[in-house]
Design an enzyme around this catalytic site. Structure first.
Site, mmCIF file in Angstrom:
data_model
loop_
_atom_site.group_PDB
_atom_site.id
_atom_site.type_symbol
_atom_site.label_atom_id
_atom_site.label_comp_id
_atom_site.label_asym_id
_atom_site.label_seq_id
_atom_site.Cartn_x
_atom_site.Cartn_y
_atom_site.Cartn_z
ATOM 1 N N TYR A 57 6.809 56.373 -24.953
ATOM 2 C CA TYR A 57 7.864 56.136 -25.947
ATOM 3 C C TYR A 57 7.344 56.030 -27.382
ATOM 4 O O TYR A 57 7.846 56.721 -28.275
ATOM 5 C CB TYR A 57 8.656 54.892 -25.560
ATOM 6 C CG TYR A 57 9.864 54.642 -26.442
ATOM 7 C CD1 TYR A 57 11.008 55.431 -26.337
ATOM 8 C CD2 TYR A 57 9.869 53.611 -27.379
ATOM 9 C CE1 TYR A 57 12.113 55.202 -27.129
ATOM 10 C CE2 TYR A 57 10.969 53.375 -28.179
ATOM 11 C CZ TYR A 57 12.091 54.171 -28.049
ATOM 12 O OH TYR A 57 13.187 53.946 -28.857
ATOM 13 N N SER A 95 12.378 54.755 -34.073
ATOM 14 C CA SER A 95 12.133 53.353 -33.731
ATOM 15 C C SER A 95 10.943 52.856 -34.526
ATOM 16 O O SER A 95 10.032 53.634 -34.845
ATOM 17 C CB SER A 95 11.837 53.219 -32.237
ATOM 18 O OG SER A 95 11.341 51.933 -31.928
#
Length: 242
Positions: free
Chosen positions: A162, A138
């Protein structure tokens, strides 16, 4: 035994993983669609078979060694591995208020799970004529984005789980690429961008980018030719800064 180019996609019963499985099947690959939930995996694979794809479901929880070993033992060939399975962890909780167990849980899926699956199927990939590994990362894993005051990510709320897990995944990608380069196995990380999936449904802003659009860079990296890059981090605009 099969002579057909074969791909394994983890976390593929929906979202970006599903679109990657669909795209690889449309390009003539046999696709193993990994899903933690048997029924959801079977339903997703059935939809892709109905559209003409050579797709079969496999029960695969990247945090469960028994399912990883079972999938690896059932394969006779593997050319492409897409490590897509991932979890988001909590949002809206700053690092100073994040419990260690939460970070461990996210890392267990997003980093350790990638290592466990990759190592389990690596003997098969090493026998493939042109193996490819794509780790779905990401843009939030790019430290450069968070430290650049001109990039919008520098203004996002601080999170401990994350983003750090995706940064670690990028580092793991580079280490596999270093090890496997001499064997002709290309290993890269992909940043699909924020897409309208279940993964992002709770964000406080609208996302219009589709899962199919996000999957495009993953598919591109899975289909790299022999002169393609390895050890890189890419989105659909090109290299992403670390």
């Amino acid at each position: 035994m099969t002579d057909k180019t074969t791909a394994l996609v983890t976390g593929a019963n929906k979202g970006i993983g599903y679109e990657v499985a669909k795209g690889l099947a449309e390009r003539g690959m046999r696709v193993l669609l990994g899903s933690r939930d048997r029924a959801r995996g079977e339903e997703a694979a059935a939809r892709l078979r109905a559209a003409g794809g050579d797709v079969r479901p496999v029960v695969l929880d990247v945090t469960d060694p028994a399912t990883i070993d079972a999938v690896a033992a059932g394969l006779s060939r593997l050319d492409v591995l897409v490590n897509n399975a991932g979890i988001a962890g909590p949002t809206g909780v700053p690092p100073s208020a994040t419990e260690a167990r939460v970070v461990r849980e996210v890392f267990e899926t997003n980093v350790i799970g990638v290592l466990a699956v990759t190592n389990a199927v690596l003997p098969l990939l090493r026998r493939a004529p042109a193996a490819r590994i794509v780790n779905v990362s990401s843009g939030v894993g790019a430290i450069a984005h968070h430290t650049n005051p001109d990039h919008y990510m520098s203004g996002l709320p601080a999170l401990a789980a994350y983003p750090t897990a995706k940064t670690a995944l990028n580092a793991l990608t580079v280490q596999y690429a270093k090890e496997l380069r001499k064997e002709g196995i290309l290993v890269n990380a992909a940043a699909p961008g924020a897409c309208a999936t279940d993964f992002t449904k709770d964000l406080p802003f609208e996302i219009t980018r589709t899962a199919a659009q996000g999957a495009a860079i993953v598919i591109e990296l899975a289909l790299l030719g022999p002169d393609g890059p390895t050890g890189g981090f890419f989105d659909d605009a090109g290299p992403v800064p670390w």
